[in-house]
Design an enzyme around this catalytic site. Sequence first.
Site, short mmCIF file in Angstrom:
data_model
loop_
_atom_site.label_atom_id
_atom_site.label_comp_id
_atom_site.label_asym_id
_atom_site.label_seq_id
_atom_site.Cartn_x
_atom_site.Cartn_y
_atom_site.Cartn_z
N CYS A 1 1.12 -1.40 -0.04
CA CYS A 1 -0.90 -0.26 0.32
C CYS A 1 0.84 1.65 0.42
O CYS A 1 1.82 1.49 0.56
CB CYS A 1 -1.00 -0.31 1.06
SG CYS A 1 -1.39 -1.53 1.69
N ARG B 1 5.47 -0.45 -5.90
CA ARG B 1 5.25 -1.10 -4.64
C ARG B 1 4.05 -2.16 -4.81
O ARG B 1 3.99 -3.19 -3.96
CB ARG B 1 4.72 -0.39 -3.64
CG ARG B 1 6.10 1.33 -2.81
CD ARG B 1 5.36 1.74 -2.76
NE ARG B 1 5.33 1.24 -1.01
CZ ARG B 1 5.41 1.57 -0.16
NH1 ARG B 1 7.23 1.80 -0.16
NH2 ARG B 1 5.60 0.87 1.10
N TRP C 1 -3.79 -2.45 -1.33
CA TRP C 1 -2.84 -3.99 -1.24
C TRP C 1 -3.60 -4.92 -0.36
O TRP C 1 -3.10 -4.89 0.76
CB TRP C 1 -1.22 -4.10 -1.23
CG TRP C 1 -0.91 -5.21 -1.35
CD1 TRP C 1 -0.59 -5.73 -2.78
CD2 TRP C 1 -0.36 -6.66 -0.68
NE1 TRP C 1 0.30 -7.73 -2.64
CE2 TRP C 1 -0.44 -7.94 -1.52
CE3 TRP C 1 -0.44 -7.08 0.12
CZ2 TRP C 1 0.44 -8.88 -1.50
CZ3 TRP C 1 -0.34 -8.43 1.10
CH2 TRP C 1 0.23 -9.04 0.22
N ASN D 1 -2.02 2.77 5.58
CA ASN D 1 -1.05 1.34 5.52
C ASN D 1 -1.10 0.43 6.92
O ASN D 1 -1.03 0.77 7.91
CB ASN D 1 -0.11 1.55 5.21
CG ASN D 1 0.23 2.38 4.34
OD1 ASN D 1 -0.99 1.71 3.22
ND2 ASN D 1 1.05 2.52 3.40
N GLY D 2 -0.80 -0.90 6.86
CA GLY D 2 -0.64 -1.43 7.69
C GLY D 2 -2.15 -2.95 8.16
O GLY D 2 -2.28 -2.46 7.29
N GLU E 1 17.57 -18.63 -5.50
CA GLU E 1 16.68 -18.07 -5.84
C GLU E 1 16.36 -17.81 -7.45
O GLU E 1 15.67 -16.52 -8.15
CB GLU E 1 18.34 -16.82 -5.81
CG GLU E 1 17.73 -14.92 -6.22
CD GLU E 1 17.17 -14.21 -5.35
OE1 GLU E 1 15.89 -14.43 -4.81
OE2 GLU E 1 16.31 -13.07 -6.52
N LYS F 1 12.71 -16.68 -8.83
CA LYS F 1 12.52 -15.14 -9.57
C LYS F 1 11.77 -15.37 -10.64
O LYS F 1 10.60 -14.92 -10.93
CB LYS F 1 14.05 -14.67 -10.15
CG LYS F 1 14.09 -13.44 -10.67
CD LYS F 1 14.51 -12.24 -9.62
CE LYS F 1 13.87 -12.98 -8.74
NZ LYS F 1 14.27 -11.78 -7.24
N GLU G 1 8.08 -15.92 -9.34
CA GLU G 1 7.90 -14.46 -9.42
C GLU G 1 7.07 -14.28 -10.74
O GLU G 1 5.95 -13.59 -10.29
CB GLU G 1 8.87 -13.68 -8.66
CG GLU G 1 9.35 -13.36 -7.38
CD GLU G 1 9.76 -12.77 -6.99
OE1 GLU G 1 9.89 -11.82 -5.02
OE2 GLU G 1 11.08 -12.82 -7.24
N HIS H 1 16.57 -37.91 -3.37
CA HIS H 1 15.66 -38.35 -2.28
C HIS H 1 13.90 -38.34 -2.36
O HIS H 1 12.91 -37.56 -1.43
CB HIS H 1 15.65 -37.90 -1.21
CG HIS H 1 17.42 -38.33 -1.25
ND1 HIS H 1 17.80 -39.79 -0.34
CD2 HIS H 1 18.60 -37.75 -0.69
CE1 HIS H 1 18.40 -40.48 -0.67
NE2 HIS H 1 19.11 -39.29 -0.44
N LYS I 1 6.53 -5.05 -3.58
CA LYS I 1 7.68 -4.23 -3.28
C LYS I 1 7.99 -4.69 -1.66
O LYS I 1 9.20 -4.99 -1.73
CB LYS I 1 7.65 -2.97 -4.59
CG LYS I 1 9.49 -3.01 -4.29
CD LYS I 1 10.59 -3.52 -5.02
CE LYS I 1 11.78 -3.26 -5.59
NZ LYS I 1 12.87 -4.76 -5.40
C1 G6P Z 1 8.92 -8.81 -0.81
C2 G6P Z 1 9.42 -8.32 -2.07
C3 G6P Z 1 10.90 -9.34 -2.83
C4 G6P Z 1 12.26 -9.25 -1.17
C5 G6P Z 1 10.78 -9.16 -0.58
C6 G6P Z 1 11.53 -8.56 0.70
O1 G6P Z 1 8.12 -10.00 -0.82
O2 G6P Z 1 8.63 -9.11 -3.38
O3 G6P Z 1 11.26 -9.26 -3.90
O4 G6P Z 1 12.72 -9.96 -1.47
O5 G6P Z 1 10.16 -8.67 0.57
O6 G6P Z 1 12.31 -7.62 1.03
P1 G6P Z 1 13.29 -6.42 1.94
O7 G6P Z 1 12.81 -5.03 1.29
O8 G6P Z 1 13.61 -6.70 2.74
O9 G6P Z 1 14.86 -6.85 1.05
#
Ligand code: G6P
Length: 609
Positions: free
Chosen positions: A2, A27, A74, A98-99, A482, A486, A489, A505, A604
């Site tokens: 948000c 975001r 969001w 927000n929150g 990772e 990616k 996502e 396994h 974000k």
């Molecule tokens: C969200 C983002 C990710 C990020 C994670 C942690 O889920 O979409 O891309 O890795 O938050 O965010 P930070 O800002 O703490 O690295």
Amino acid sequence: MCGIVGAIAQRDVSDILLEGLRRLEYRGYDSAGIAVVYNNEIQRIRSLGKVNELVKAVGEKTLAGGLGIAHTRWATHGKPSVNNAHPHVAGPLAIVHNGIIENYIDIKNRLIEKGHQFTSETDTEVFVALVNSYLEQEGNLLNATKRAIKDVKGAYGTVVIDKNEPEHLVAARSGSPIVIGLGIGENFVASDPVALFPITHRFIYLEEGDIADVSRFKIVIYDKNGNVVNRAVNEVNIENDEAVKGEYRHFMQKEIYEQTKVVTDTLAGRISDEHFVVECFGTNARDVFSSIERVKIVACGTSYHAGLMAREWFESLAGIPTDVEIASEFRYRKSITQKNTLFVTLSQSGETADTLAAVRIAKQKGYAHTLCICNVPGSSLVRESELVFLTRAGREICVASTKAFTTQLVSLLLLVGSIGVVKGTISSEDESGYVASLRKLAPSIEKALALDSKVEEISREFVNKRNALFLGRGAMYPIAMEGALKLKEISYIHAEAYAAGELKHGPIALIDADMPVIVVAPNNDLLAKLRSNIEEVSARRGILYVFGTPKLGLTKDPNIRFTEIDEVDELIAPIVYNVILQLLAYYVAIIKGTDVDKPRNLAKSVTVE
Ligand code: G6P
């Protein structure tokens, strides 16, 4: 997640608010709304989907009025819908928030008993109704907000306006960031300074528990005890506006390509000749590092993967026992605090709610020292950590993290090196070798980026895939994780990573001609083992996409698509190979036609639990 923008000015503020929302789009959100006070009436417009939809709904005509608030939502409580979008109203009030208000059901039931009718499923509407319920008794917006805040449990960054008090707005922060942007004869608020860059570079960051009464010529801030406090004004300068894609098709592509530069920036002044500059972690870093015996790393998402990578380096290079944990688990687990442990948090944004909670808990639990590696100066995590190391990735706009992750890895190598040198577990010969490898990183990334068109070609084979496996061993396992994250996502392909030795396994049962298996195989001690794992997959008709050293010595096999990667120092190989997996995810997402920079359901910066 948000976003909030608010303004009090003589001029009409709706265009400023809408531009602010656009700047917060990166975001992640699912609906948007705006409320502006004009002639003692609240004009409110909300819409589902992107800010552009809201702009269309507002239409050609600027909404008149110098007091307003706007929001990108969001969804947490209640589905994405126009009714659930902010601003929410109650009586003469409108609010953006927000929150999460955790005790909203109790409060809602209380207010329903008193006859209040709700129109949304949100906790935010309960919040504004609560402020409204105190309005008559308390006599004004400021006091009613102060009173309501005493009743709520949970997190908020919020701005409230009252159509009968058009000369000011009230903003409050607890757990979700709020900044005040200072103008001349006008003032602004936002959840992130980025929203306000076109109009001001002067900001006051509210602290936890602060409530601010903001009018055109005056700002009064009360701390959590109700005392009037002075908060510093920060000049936040941006050399050029990073929110521009330039020649690139997407921010993700731009950010992948910026990695040679941001790696160089992050290293600048932090290595000298053949040494690590320990002091770049803080003037007291040497004392702290010499006193610690172990490291605990806590983070979320991509940052957590950086933590897993760091464990490899801490243990293998510096002989420091290290343990890594997901922040949302750590904060509620009954874990044991080991003595003389450095508590390290990793976060691009510095605002991730779980990571922030983790550092607070770590302090309560008596961890010896806290250190954060973060990309956003002035963020909550930076302000709450004892030692701070800033990555210099620049603003990352694509939701999926690329360059920020790379700079986290560079920073972690500097941290491992510095601690190892201070504690004498890294010899000066090794130190100069590591520093030399770090200097080769930017050119090695450049070479990896030159594989762009080859990776694009491979990505076409993923057009009909629904699943993928990523394999790596040792230091390459976190990179496989990772890579899988990616891909899922941004392309929505279900992807999982396995340490290659674990394949037999369980996951080997999934292998057939429909399951692409991506393998990262730089030259290291585990190469022969990895080759066997590759053969196990091929024997079961799995199609392998292997990125690796020619030393892997694979025999010609129709099931294996091998892409040769130039030899790279073992220390930095994970960082370089990760760039290739970023490109792969990027091109697969393009082929799948997804919204690369703003993937569905993701945010974000996750400022709620
Ligand atoms: C969200 C983002 C990710 C990020 C994670 C942690 O889920 O979409 O891309 O890795 O938050 O965010 P930070 O800002 O703490 O690295």
